[in-house]
Design a protein around this motif. Structure first.
Motif: not given
Length: 92
Positions: A61-82
């Motif tokens: 789960x932490x690895x999934x969160x880390x990858x989501x943070x990478x995406x967000x910090x690279x400018x990708x727009x994510x919705x909390x539902x994603x």
């Protein structure tokens, strides 16, 4: 039924005072020496998502969160539902 010790409380937030980066804090894993600082950073930031992950399988789960943070910090727009969808069965 999950007990408190069977789950990890976390928050994803965006720093507003420093870098503007998205970060995560795992509240139930904080130690006395860093608890106040980490909580203050999260409170000063802009809330994005929070919840609980199951203790069993938390590393995945932490690895999934880390990858989501990478995406967000690279400018990708994510919705909390994603975020919730990505964590899926890891959510408590």
């Amino acid at each position: 039924m999950l007990f408190e010790s069977d789950k990890v409380m976390f928050e994803i937030y965006r720093e507003t005072e420093y870098t503007g980066k998205y970060r995560v804090v795992y509240f139930t894993e904080l130690q006395d020496h860093n608890k106040e600082t980490e909580i203050n950073h999260a409170l000063a930031g802009e809330h994005f998502f929070d919840g609980f992950i199951k203790n069993f399988g938390k590393d995945e789960a932490k690895e999934i969160i880390r990858s989501l943070l990478d995406r967000l910090n690279n400018g990708e727009r994510l919705d909390p539902h994603e975020v919730e969808r990505a964590l899926g069965e890891h959510m408590a």
